[in-house]
Design an enzyme around this catalytic site. Structure first.
Site, short mmCIF file in Angstrom:
data_model
loop_
_atom_site.label_atom_id
_atom_site.label_comp_id
_atom_site.label_asym_id
_atom_site.label_seq_id
_atom_site.Cartn_x
_atom_site.Cartn_y
_atom_site.Cartn_z
N ILE A 14 0.84 -1.21 0.00
CA ILE A 14 0.00 0.00 0.00
C ILE A 14 0.87 1.26 0.00
O ILE A 14 0.61 2.21 -0.75
CB ILE A 14 -0.93 -0.02 1.24
CG1 ILE A 14 -1.94 -1.16 1.11
CG2 ILE A 14 -1.63 1.33 1.41
CD1 ILE A 14 -2.71 -1.48 2.41
N ASN A 30 2.12 4.60 7.72
CA ASN A 30 1.49 3.41 7.17
C ASN A 30 2.19 2.09 7.50
O ASN A 30 1.60 1.03 7.33
CB ASN A 30 1.42 3.64 5.64
CG ASN A 30 1.16 2.40 4.86
OD1 ASN A 30 0.02 1.95 4.81
ND2 ASN A 30 2.17 1.81 4.25
N SER A 46 -7.21 -0.05 10.08
CA SER A 46 -7.69 -1.24 9.38
C SER A 46 -9.15 -1.44 9.73
O SER A 46 -9.60 -1.00 10.80
CB SER A 46 -6.90 -2.46 9.84
OG SER A 46 -7.51 -3.66 9.38
N TYR A 65 -3.07 -7.98 16.23
CA TYR A 65 -3.25 -7.02 15.12
C TYR A 65 -4.52 -6.21 15.34
O TYR A 65 -4.51 -4.97 15.24
CB TYR A 65 -3.33 -7.81 13.81
CG TYR A 65 -3.43 -6.94 12.57
CD1 TYR A 65 -2.30 -6.39 11.99
CD2 TYR A 65 -4.66 -6.68 11.97
CE1 TYR A 65 -2.38 -5.60 10.85
CE2 TYR A 65 -4.75 -5.90 10.83
CZ TYR A 65 -3.61 -5.36 10.27
OH TYR A 65 -3.70 -4.58 9.14
N LYS A 122 -4.73 -2.13 15.86
CA LYS A 122 -5.37 -1.23 14.90
C LYS A 122 -6.52 -0.43 15.54
O LYS A 122 -6.77 0.72 15.16
CB LYS A 122 -5.87 -2.03 13.69
CG LYS A 122 -4.73 -2.59 12.83
CD LYS A 122 -3.85 -1.48 12.25
CE LYS A 122 -2.81 -2.00 11.29
NZ LYS A 122 -2.03 -0.93 10.63
P1 NDP Z 1 3.31 -4.87 3.42
O1 NDP Z 1 3.82 -5.93 4.33
O2 NDP Z 1 3.18 -5.17 1.97
O3 NDP Z 1 4.17 -3.53 3.58
C1 NDP Z 1 4.47 -3.03 4.86
C2 NDP Z 1 5.75 -2.26 4.81
O4 NDP Z 1 6.02 -1.77 6.14
C3 NDP Z 1 6.95 -3.14 4.41
O5 NDP Z 1 7.73 -2.47 3.44
C4 NDP Z 1 7.70 -3.29 5.71
O6 NDP Z 1 9.10 -3.41 5.56
C5 NDP Z 1 7.39 -1.99 6.43
N1 NDP Z 1 7.63 -2.13 7.86
C6 NDP Z 1 7.25 -3.14 8.67
N2 NDP Z 1 7.71 -2.95 9.91
C7 NDP Z 1 8.39 -1.78 9.89
C8 NDP Z 1 9.11 -1.06 10.86
N3 NDP Z 1 9.23 -1.50 12.12
N4 NDP Z 1 9.70 0.10 10.50
C9 NDP Z 1 9.62 0.55 9.23
N5 NDP Z 1 8.95 -0.10 8.26
C10 NDP Z 1 8.35 -1.26 8.58
O7 NDP Z 1 1.89 -4.47 4.01
P2 NDP Z 1 0.66 -3.66 3.36
O8 NDP Z 1 1.13 -2.73 2.34
O9 NDP Z 1 -0.39 -4.64 3.05
O10 NDP Z 1 0.18 -2.87 4.65
C11 NDP Z 1 0.46 -1.49 4.86
C12 NDP Z 1 -0.38 -1.03 6.04
O11 NDP Z 1 -1.76 -1.28 5.75
C13 NDP Z 1 -0.09 -1.78 7.33
O12 NDP Z 1 -0.19 -0.89 8.41
C14 NDP Z 1 -1.20 -2.81 7.39
O13 NDP Z 1 -1.47 -3.23 8.70
C15 NDP Z 1 -2.34 -2.01 6.81
N6 NDP Z 1 -3.43 -2.80 6.29
C16 NDP Z 1 -3.22 -3.75 5.31
C17 NDP Z 1 -4.29 -4.49 4.84
C18 NDP Z 1 -4.13 -5.55 3.79
O14 NDP Z 1 -5.10 -6.32 3.58
N7 NDP Z 1 -3.01 -5.64 3.10
C19 NDP Z 1 -5.64 -4.31 5.38
C20 NDP Z 1 -5.76 -3.27 6.38
C21 NDP Z 1 -4.68 -2.55 6.81
P3 NDP Z 1 9.82 -4.84 5.47
O15 NDP Z 1 8.98 -5.71 4.58
O16 NDP Z 1 11.15 -4.52 4.93
O17 NDP Z 1 9.85 -5.36 6.87
#
Ligand code: NDP
Length: 254
Positions: free
Chosen positions: A22, A93, A146, A161, A165
């Protein structure tokens, strides 16, 4: 309304978790509206920043930072401001998800999810707001909550989770009220099931159950969230703060 109220021309936006999923798609959309972009992620997102700069003719940089470390976050915000000259907007995010029944969750499991999803959101929002206040600026924040803040997903166990959220949604309202006098708006988006790396490896039988439960009969695409973030970060929403926009193909409506 004049269409340029949605413009982000001349703004600098921080996007956390922007290396993939996202965050990456929304970062592209913000740049397409004219914003310069700072991608903050656990892993190096230089390639994503270069792609954004090239495609949208804006400035884009990537900084590595773990959002659970408040000192690292403060240093990273400082570096972002010094490299791009200013900061205006934040798409807060970064997040992780753990599918594990509550009875089996270790203290480390539970606290890690809360640390990234709730504490991390707070540390980044706080460092960003401190920057704005110290520099006599106003700005806007959109947090990623979320639909799990509102409902309990099944069949998977994900109490850590869901509760993290719910915390993000109420943190958003709390900061919105506290920072209203400072001219800092704070809103959240609450996506339903979205096709990203996070949901990519889920069990096929669970995916089928989810899809059956969604009135739209499909998961969403990250592109379907971008307009909401642009709206909430832009001057199109100057009277909106403390709001949570649920974008879930009607999942929480039934
Ligand atoms: P992804 O796992 O595809 O992307 C999340 C990104 O956040 C990754 O690049 C990850 O890095 C980074 N990240 C994780 N932990 C950390 C940290 N401690 N510090 C900095 N960066 C971090 O997830 P989505 O794009 O699907 O999700 C994005 C947001 O949307 C999240 O908050 C998720 O909870 C929320 N969301 C997603 C839904 C879905 O269905 N996909 C539904 C509802 C909400 P790396 O991979 O390198 O660890």
């Amino acid at each position: 309304m004049e269409s340029d109220r949605f413009s982000l021309d001349g703004k600098v936006t921080i996007v956390t978790g922007g290396r993939q999923g996202i965050g990456k798609v929304v970062a592209h959309a913000l740049a397409s509206q004219g914003s310069d972009v700072v991608i903050i992620d656990m892993a190096d997102a230089t390639e994503v920043a270069a792609e954004i700069a090239e495609q949208h003719k804006v400035r884009a940089i990537a900084l590595v930072c773990d959002v659970t470390d408040p000192e690292q976050v403060a240093r990273t915000i400082e570096e972002a401001a010094s490299r791009l000259g200013t900061l205006d907007l934040l798409f807060n995010n970064a997040g992780i998800c753990l599918h594990k029944p509550a009875l089996e969750c270790t203290p480390t499991d539970f606290t890690r999810v809360v640390d990234v999803n709730l504490n991390g959101i707070f540390f980044v929002a706080q460092a960003f707001a401190r920057y704005l206040v110290a520099n006599g600026k106003q700005g806007n924040i959109v947090n990623t909550a979320s639909m799990s803040a509102t409902i309990v997903n099944i069949p998977q166990g994900q109490a850590s989770y869901n509760s993290s959220k719910a915390g993000v949604a109420h943190l958003t309202k709390s900061l919105a009220v506290e920072w209203a006098p400072l001219g800092i708006r704070v809103n959240s988006i609450s996506p339903g099931y979205i096709n990203t790396e996070m949901t990519g490896n889920v069990r096929e039988d669970w995916r089928q159950i989810w899809t059956d439960m969604i009135p739209f009969k499909r998961m969403g695409a990250p592109e379907e969230l971008a307009g909401a973030v642009i709206y909430l970060l832009s001057d199109a929403s100057t009277y909106t703060s403390g709001a949570d926009l649920i974008i879930d193909g009607c999942f929480t409506v039934v």
